[in-house]
Design a protein around this motif. Structure first.
Motif, mmCIF file in Angstrom:
data_model
loop_
_atom_site.group_PDB
_atom_site.id
_atom_site.type_symbol
_atom_site.label_atom_id
_atom_site.label_comp_id
_atom_site.label_asym_id
_atom_site.label_seq_id
_atom_site.Cartn_x
_atom_site.Cartn_y
_atom_site.Cartn_z
ATOM 1 N N ARG A 5 41.019 33.381 44.477
ATOM 2 C CA ARG A 5 40.896 32.446 45.589
ATOM 3 C C ARG A 5 41.006 33.200 46.907
ATOM 4 O O ARG A 5 41.858 34.080 47.070
ATOM 5 N N VAL A 6 40.130 32.873 47.850
ATOM 6 C CA VAL A 6 40.056 33.580 49.132
ATOM 7 C C VAL A 6 41.082 33.014 50.102
ATOM 8 O O VAL A 6 41.000 31.841 50.500
ATOM 9 N N ILE A 7 42.049 33.830 50.495
ATOM 10 C CA ILE A 7 43.036 33.468 51.512
ATOM 11 C C ILE A 7 42.562 33.942 52.882
ATOM 12 O O ILE A 7 42.627 33.218 53.865
ATOM 13 N N LYS A 8 42.081 35.194 52.954
ATOM 14 C CA LYS A 8 41.486 35.751 54.171
ATOM 15 C C LYS A 8 40.169 36.424 53.774
ATOM 16 O O LYS A 8 40.160 37.303 52.902
ATOM 17 N N PRO A 9 39.053 36.028 54.379
ATOM 18 C CA PRO A 9 37.755 36.559 53.949
ATOM 19 C C PRO A 9 37.341 37.875 54.597
ATOM 20 O O PRO A 9 36.406 38.523 54.125
ATOM 21 N N GLY A 10 38.018 38.291 55.687
ATOM 22 C CA GLY A 10 37.587 39.488 56.399
ATOM 23 C C GLY A 10 36.393 39.198 57.289
ATOM 24 O O GLY A 10 35.800 38.114 57.251
ATOM 25 N N PRO A 11 35.972 40.171 58.116
ATOM 26 C CA PRO A 11 34.854 39.974 59.035
ATOM 27 C C PRO A 11 33.545 39.628 58.333
ATOM 28 O O PRO A 11 32.794 38.775 58.807
ATOM 29 N N LEU A 64 43.206 37.999 48.674
ATOM 30 C CA LEU A 64 42.783 37.171 47.557
ATOM 31 C C LEU A 64 43.988 36.869 46.673
ATOM 32 O O LEU A 64 44.862 37.729 46.507
ATOM 33 N N GLN A 65 44.014 35.677 46.106
ATOM 34 C CA GLN A 65 45.059 35.316 45.160
ATOM 35 C C GLN A 65 44.452 35.117 43.777
ATOM 36 O O GLN A 65 43.472 34.385 43.621
ATOM 37 N N ALA A 66 45.040 35.772 42.781
ATOM 38 C CA ALA A 66 44.527 35.687 41.415
ATOM 39 C C ALA A 66 44.942 34.366 40.776
ATOM 40 O O ALA A 66 46.099 33.950 40.867
ATOM 41 N N ASP A 146 37.269 29.724 49.382
ATOM 42 C CA ASP A 146 36.280 30.017 48.336
ATOM 43 C C ASP A 146 36.974 30.550 47.097
ATOM 44 O O ASP A 146 38.078 31.106 47.160
ATOM 45 N N ARG A 147 36.319 30.387 45.949
ATOM 46 C CA ARG A 147 36.824 30.964 44.709
ATOM 47 C C ARG A 147 35.762 31.900 44.139
ATOM 48 O O ARG A 147 34.612 31.513 43.962
ATOM 49 N N LEU A 148 36.164 33.143 43.864
ATOM 50 C CA LEU A 148 35.291 34.109 43.195
ATOM 51 C C LEU A 148 35.560 33.990 41.697
ATOM 52 O O LEU A 148 36.557 34.496 41.187
ATOM 53 N N ALA A 149 34.685 33.300 41.018
ATOM 54 C CA ALA A 149 34.907 32.996 39.612
ATOM 55 C C ALA A 149 34.828 34.256 38.758
ATOM 56 O O ALA A 149 33.934 35.088 38.926
ATOM 57 N N CYS A 150 35.764 34.401 37.832
ATOM 58 C CA CYS A 150 35.769 35.520 36.891
ATOM 59 C C CYS A 150 36.585 35.131 35.673
ATOM 60 O O CYS A 150 37.299 34.130 35.674
ATOM 61 N N ARG A 151 36.503 35.937 34.635
ATOM 62 C CA ARG A 151 37.192 35.662 33.381
ATOM 63 C C ARG A 151 38.406 36.572 33.236
ATOM 64 O O ARG A 151 38.500 37.616 33.887
ATOM 65 N N SER A 152 39.318 36.178 32.377
ATOM 66 C CA SER A 152 40.481 37.018 32.110
ATOM 67 C C SER A 152 40.038 38.273 31.371
ATOM 68 O O SER A 152 39.023 38.281 30.663
ATOM 69 N N ALA A 153 40.809 39.350 31.535
ATOM 70 C CA ALA A 153 40.468 40.617 30.892
ATOM 71 C C ALA A 153 41.732 41.448 30.735
ATOM 72 O O ALA A 153 42.736 41.224 31.422
ATOM 73 N N HIS A 154 41.657 42.430 29.839
ATOM 74 C CA HIS A 154 42.821 43.278 29.595
ATOM 75 C C HIS A 154 42.373 44.695 29.265
ATOM 76 O O HIS A 154 41.422 44.898 28.510
#
Length: 300
Positions: A5-11, A64-66, A146-154
Protein backbone atom coordinates in the motif's frame (compact mmCIF):
# COMPACT_ATOMS: atom_id res chain seq x y z
CA UNK A 1 -5.36 -9.16 -4.00
CA UNK A 2 -3.11 -7.82 -1.26
CA UNK A 3 0.19 -6.13 -1.95
CA UNK A 4 2.11 -3.00 -1.01
CA UNK A 5 0.00 0.00 0.00
CA UNK A 6 1.32 3.43 -1.00
CA UNK A 7 1.83 5.79 1.95
CA UNK A 8 4.11 8.25 0.09
CA UNK A 9 4.38 7.98 -3.71
CA UNK A 10 7.47 10.16 -4.29
CA UNK A 11 7.81 12.77 -7.07
CA UNK A 12 7.21 10.21 -9.83
CA UNK A 13 6.93 6.45 -9.30
CA UNK A 14 5.64 4.37 -12.21
CA UNK A 15 5.24 0.70 -13.08
CA UNK A 16 7.45 -0.57 -15.90
CA UNK A 17 8.06 -3.94 -17.52
CA UNK A 18 9.91 -5.00 -20.66
CA UNK A 19 8.11 -2.32 -22.67
CA UNK A 20 5.18 -2.02 -25.05
CA UNK A 21 6.68 -3.69 -28.11
CA UNK A 22 5.22 -3.97 -31.59
CA UNK A 23 3.14 -0.78 -31.68
CA UNK A 24 5.53 1.88 -32.95
CA UNK A 25 4.00 1.68 -36.43
CA UNK A 26 0.86 3.13 -34.82
CA UNK A 27 2.77 5.89 -33.05
CA UNK A 28 2.98 4.19 -29.62
CA UNK A 29 6.38 4.40 -27.96
CA UNK A 30 7.74 1.32 -26.15
CA UNK A 31 8.33 2.86 -22.67
CA UNK A 32 10.03 0.46 -20.20
CA UNK A 33 12.68 1.20 -17.56
CA UNK A 34 15.16 3.99 -18.25
CA UNK A 35 17.95 2.08 -16.50
CA UNK A 36 17.73 -1.45 -17.87
CA UNK A 37 20.81 -2.58 -15.94
CA UNK A 38 19.41 -1.72 -12.50
CA UNK A 39 15.94 -3.01 -13.40
CA UNK A 40 17.37 -6.29 -14.66
CA UNK A 41 19.33 -6.86 -11.45
CA UNK A 42 16.31 -6.09 -9.24
CA UNK A 43 14.30 -8.78 -10.99
CA UNK A 44 17.22 -11.19 -11.24
CA UNK A 45 17.85 -11.16 -7.48
CA UNK A 46 14.27 -12.41 -6.99
CA UNK A 47 14.43 -15.04 -9.76
CA UNK A 48 11.89 -13.06 -11.76
CA UNK A 49 11.82 -13.42 -15.52
CA UNK A 50 13.20 -10.67 -17.73
CA UNK A 51 10.71 -7.80 -18.00
CA UNK A 52 8.66 -8.74 -14.91
CA UNK A 53 6.71 -5.62 -13.78
CA UNK A 54 8.54 -3.50 -11.19
CA UNK A 55 8.44 0.05 -9.87
CA UNK A 56 10.64 2.83 -11.26
CA UNK A 57 11.16 5.44 -8.53
CA UNK A 58 12.45 8.86 -9.57
CA UNK A 59 14.41 10.79 -6.90
CA UNK A 60 13.02 8.77 -3.95
CA UNK A 61 10.86 9.86 -0.98
CA UNK A 62 8.67 6.73 -1.16
CA UNK A 63 6.98 4.80 1.65
CA UNK A 64 5.09 1.52 1.22
CA UNK A 65 3.36 -0.71 3.73
CA UNK A 66 3.32 -4.47 3.18
CA UNK A 67 -0.04 -6.25 3.33
CA UNK A 68 1.56 -9.62 2.57
CA UNK A 69 4.76 -11.50 3.43
CA UNK A 70 7.09 -11.20 0.47
CA UNK A 71 10.66 -10.40 -0.63
CA UNK A 72 11.88 -7.28 -2.42
CA UNK A 73 15.01 -5.90 -4.06
CA UNK A 74 15.90 -2.27 -4.75
CA UNK A 75 18.64 -1.48 -7.29
CA UNK A 76 19.80 1.73 -8.91
CA UNK A 77 20.27 5.21 -7.45
CA UNK A 78 21.76 5.57 -3.97
CA UNK A 79 18.57 6.14 -1.97
CA UNK A 80 18.58 5.44 1.79
CA UNK A 81 16.53 2.24 2.21
CA UNK A 82 14.95 1.11 5.46
CA UNK A 83 12.39 -1.42 6.70
CA UNK A 84 10.65 -0.27 9.89
CA UNK A 85 13.39 2.39 10.23
CA UNK A 86 16.17 -0.22 10.14
CA UNK A 87 18.71 0.58 7.37
CA UNK A 88 18.91 -2.02 4.61
CA UNK A 89 21.34 -2.52 1.71
CA UNK A 90 20.51 -1.80 -1.90
CA UNK A 91 21.17 -4.35 -4.66
CA UNK A 92 20.09 -7.08 -2.20
CA UNK A 93 17.14 -9.47 -1.86
CA UNK A 94 15.33 -8.64 1.41
CA UNK A 95 12.34 -10.07 3.32
CA UNK A 96 9.37 -7.77 3.85
CA UNK A 97 6.75 -8.96 6.32
CA UNK A 98 3.08 -8.06 6.53
CA UNK A 99 2.65 -4.75 8.36
CA UNK A 100 6.23 -3.56 7.84
CA UNK A 101 7.01 -0.18 6.26
CA UNK A 102 9.58 0.13 3.49
CA UNK A 103 11.00 3.62 3.05
CA UNK A 104 13.27 5.18 0.44
CA UNK A 105 14.82 8.58 1.11
CA UNK A 106 15.87 11.10 -1.52
CA UNK A 107 18.60 10.03 -3.93
CA UNK A 108 22.15 10.91 -2.93
CA UNK A 109 23.66 9.72 -6.22
CA UNK A 110 21.82 8.76 -9.38
CA UNK A 111 18.22 9.58 -10.23
CA UNK A 112 16.17 6.37 -10.37
CA UNK A 113 15.82 3.21 -8.33
CA UNK A 114 13.92 0.04 -9.22
CA UNK A 115 11.87 -1.83 -6.64
CA UNK A 116 11.03 -5.40 -7.61
CA UNK A 117 8.93 -7.88 -5.65
CA UNK A 118 9.07 -11.67 -5.82
CA UNK A 119 6.80 -12.75 -8.68
CA UNK A 120 6.36 -9.19 -9.90
CA UNK A 121 3.58 -6.67 -9.45
CA UNK A 122 0.17 -7.61 -10.85
CA UNK A 123 -1.53 -5.07 -13.11
CA UNK A 124 -3.81 -5.13 -16.13
CA UNK A 125 -1.75 -4.82 -19.35
CA UNK A 126 -2.64 -2.36 -22.10
CA UNK A 127 -1.44 -3.34 -25.58
CA UNK A 128 0.50 -6.18 -23.97
CA UNK A 129 2.35 -4.15 -21.33
CA UNK A 130 1.81 -2.55 -17.92
CA UNK A 131 4.47 0.11 -18.58
CA UNK A 132 3.27 3.58 -17.67
CA UNK A 133 3.73 6.18 -20.38
CA UNK A 134 2.39 9.47 -19.09
CA UNK A 135 2.74 11.47 -22.31
CA UNK A 136 0.43 9.14 -24.24
CA UNK A 137 -1.92 8.41 -21.35
CA UNK A 138 -0.95 4.81 -20.62
CA UNK A 139 -1.43 4.52 -16.85
CA UNK A 140 -0.44 7.11 -14.24
CA UNK A 141 2.11 7.74 -11.52
CA UNK A 142 1.49 6.30 -8.04
CA UNK A 143 -0.78 8.18 -5.67
CA UNK A 144 -1.37 7.96 -1.92
CA UNK A 145 -3.60 4.99 -1.12
CA UNK A 146 -2.78 2.99 -4.26
CA UNK A 147 -2.09 -0.71 -3.83
CA UNK A 148 0.66 -2.49 -5.77
CA UNK A 149 -0.81 -5.96 -5.98
CA UNK A 150 1.56 -8.90 -5.46
CA UNK A 151 1.58 -12.42 -4.05
CA UNK A 152 3.25 -13.83 -0.97
CA UNK A 153 6.69 -15.36 -1.47
CA UNK A 154 9.52 -16.91 0.51
CA UNK A 155 13.27 -17.34 0.08
CA UNK A 156 15.60 -19.15 2.46
CA UNK A 157 18.27 -16.44 2.53
CA UNK A 158 19.31 -13.01 1.31
CA UNK A 159 21.37 -12.50 -1.84
CA UNK A 160 23.22 -9.51 -3.30
CA UNK A 161 24.54 -8.50 -6.69
CA UNK A 162 28.34 -8.93 -6.96
CA UNK A 163 30.09 -5.61 -6.33
CA UNK A 164 31.57 -5.23 -9.89
CA UNK A 165 28.00 -5.01 -11.23
CA UNK A 166 26.73 -2.33 -8.86
CA UNK A 167 25.84 1.01 -10.38
CA UNK A 168 28.27 3.89 -9.75
CA UNK A 169 26.83 7.27 -10.70
CA UNK A 170 29.42 9.85 -9.67
CA UNK A 171 31.96 11.49 -11.94
CA UNK A 172 31.66 12.27 -15.64
CA UNK A 173 30.47 9.18 -17.53
CA UNK A 174 32.09 8.30 -20.85
CA UNK A 175 29.18 7.11 -22.97
CA UNK A 176 29.71 5.05 -26.10
CA UNK A 177 28.14 5.97 -29.44
CA UNK A 178 27.61 3.89 -32.58
CA UNK A 179 27.96 6.44 -35.37
CA UNK A 180 25.55 6.02 -38.26
CA UNK A 181 22.35 7.35 -39.74
CA UNK A 182 23.31 10.73 -41.20
CA UNK A 183 26.80 10.74 -39.68
CA UNK A 184 28.41 10.65 -43.12
CA UNK A 185 26.61 13.90 -43.99
CA UNK A 186 28.10 15.78 -41.02
CA UNK A 187 31.31 17.68 -41.68
CA UNK A 188 34.27 15.83 -40.17
CA UNK A 189 35.06 18.69 -37.83
CA UNK A 190 31.49 18.56 -36.49
CA UNK A 191 31.79 14.87 -35.61
CA UNK A 192 35.11 15.58 -33.92
CA UNK A 193 33.50 18.45 -31.97
CA UNK A 194 30.78 16.12 -30.68
CA UNK A 195 33.30 13.63 -29.30
CA UNK A 196 35.92 16.16 -28.18
CA UNK A 197 33.84 18.40 -25.96
CA UNK A 198 32.18 17.90 -22.59
CA UNK A 199 28.39 18.27 -22.73
CA UNK A 200 25.94 19.09 -19.94
CA UNK A 201 22.55 17.48 -19.40
CA UNK A 202 19.73 19.99 -19.79
CA UNK A 203 17.13 20.28 -16.98
CA UNK A 204 14.50 19.97 -19.75
CA UNK A 205 15.41 16.29 -20.18
CA UNK A 206 12.76 13.69 -19.37
CA UNK A 207 11.71 10.11 -20.14
CA UNK A 208 11.19 11.14 -23.78
CA UNK A 209 14.63 12.57 -24.48
CA UNK A 210 17.90 13.66 -22.88
CA UNK A 211 18.82 17.12 -24.15
CA UNK A 212 22.48 18.13 -24.28
CA UNK A 213 23.97 21.59 -23.79
CA UNK A 214 27.32 22.56 -25.25
CA UNK A 215 29.06 24.19 -28.19
CA UNK A 216 26.46 23.83 -30.96
CA UNK A 217 27.01 21.47 -33.87
CA UNK A 218 26.16 22.33 -37.46
CA UNK A 219 23.82 19.58 -38.67
CA UNK A 220 23.31 18.73 -42.33
CA UNK A 221 19.97 19.39 -43.99
CA UNK A 222 17.27 16.72 -43.73
CA UNK A 223 14.33 16.60 -46.14
CA UNK A 224 12.34 13.68 -44.75
CA UNK A 225 11.22 11.97 -41.57
CA UNK A 226 11.88 8.36 -40.65
CA UNK A 227 11.27 5.91 -37.83
CA UNK A 228 13.46 6.37 -34.77
CA UNK A 229 14.52 4.07 -31.95
CA UNK A 230 15.68 4.55 -28.38
CA UNK A 231 19.22 5.88 -28.15
CA UNK A 232 19.02 7.77 -31.46
CA UNK A 233 21.05 11.00 -31.29
CA UNK A 234 19.15 13.73 -33.10
CA UNK A 235 20.74 17.07 -33.94
CA UNK A 236 18.13 19.80 -34.48
CA UNK A 237 18.80 23.16 -36.11
CA UNK A 238 20.04 24.74 -32.86
CA UNK A 239 22.92 22.23 -32.82
CA UNK A 240 22.14 20.88 -29.32
CA UNK A 241 21.79 17.07 -29.58
CA UNK A 242 18.84 15.11 -28.18
CA UNK A 243 19.26 11.47 -27.16
CA UNK A 244 15.95 9.63 -27.38
CA UNK A 245 14.84 7.83 -24.22
CA UNK A 246 12.28 5.10 -23.46
CA UNK A 247 9.21 7.30 -24.09
CA UNK A 248 10.55 8.61 -27.41
CA UNK A 249 8.37 9.56 -30.35
CA UNK A 250 8.23 7.01 -33.17
CA UNK A 251 9.09 9.33 -36.11
CA UNK A 252 11.64 12.11 -36.41
CA UNK A 253 13.02 14.45 -39.03
CA UNK A 254 16.19 15.76 -37.38
CA UNK A 255 19.52 14.45 -38.72
CA UNK A 256 20.87 11.45 -36.80
CA UNK A 257 24.48 11.39 -35.68
CA UNK A 258 24.24 7.81 -34.40
CA UNK A 259 22.92 5.79 -31.47
CA UNK A 260 23.91 5.56 -27.84
CA UNK A 261 25.16 2.10 -26.84
CA UNK A 262 22.10 0.29 -25.35
CA UNK A 263 24.06 -0.64 -22.22
CA UNK A 264 24.99 3.02 -21.62
CA UNK A 265 21.41 4.28 -21.74
CA UNK A 266 20.96 3.45 -18.06
CA UNK A 267 24.08 5.43 -17.11
CA UNK A 268 22.65 8.43 -18.94
CA UNK A 269 19.30 8.02 -17.17
CA UNK A 270 21.03 8.23 -13.77
CA UNK A 271 22.60 11.63 -14.48
CA UNK A 272 21.05 14.72 -12.84
CA UNK A 273 20.46 18.03 -14.59
CA UNK A 274 23.63 19.96 -15.50
CA UNK A 275 25.76 16.82 -15.08
CA UNK A 276 28.80 16.61 -17.41
CA UNK A 277 28.84 13.96 -20.14
CA UNK A 278 31.45 12.85 -22.63
CA UNK A 279 31.15 10.51 -25.59
CA UNK A 280 33.42 8.09 -27.42
CA UNK A 281 32.79 6.02 -30.57
CA UNK A 282 32.32 2.24 -30.51
CA UNK A 283 31.87 -0.19 -33.40
CA UNK A 284 28.49 -1.80 -33.93
CA UNK A 285 30.07 -5.26 -33.73
CA UNK A 286 31.56 -4.56 -30.28
CA UNK A 287 28.25 -3.13 -29.07
CA UNK A 288 26.36 -6.16 -30.36
CA UNK A 289 28.77 -8.57 -28.65
CA UNK A 290 28.32 -6.81 -25.28
CA UNK A 291 24.55 -6.69 -25.67
CA UNK A 292 24.37 -10.42 -26.49
CA UNK A 293 26.34 -11.19 -23.33
CA UNK A 294 23.97 -9.03 -21.27
CA UNK A 295 20.89 -10.79 -22.65
CA UNK A 296 22.41 -14.23 -22.26
CA UNK A 297 22.86 -13.57 -18.54
CA UNK A 298 19.53 -11.91 -17.75
CA UNK A 299 17.28 -13.88 -20.09
CA UNK A 300 18.51 -17.37 -19.29
Amino acid sequence: MSGLRVIKPGPQSVLQDGGRRGWQHLGVSPAGPLDGHAAAWANHLLNNAWGTPLLEIALGDVELQAEVDTWVAVCGAQMPLSVDDQPQPLWTRLPLRKGQHLRLGFARSGQRAYLAVAGGFCAEPVLGSVSVQLREGFGRALQVGDRLACRSAHFSHRASAPWPYLGHYSGTPLLRVITGGDAAEFAEDQLQRFFAQSWRLSPLSDRMGARLLGEPLQPPARQWSLGVARGAIQVPADGQPIILQADHQTMGGYPLLGWLHPLDQGRLAQCPAHHSLRFTPISISDAQAELREFYRFFRR
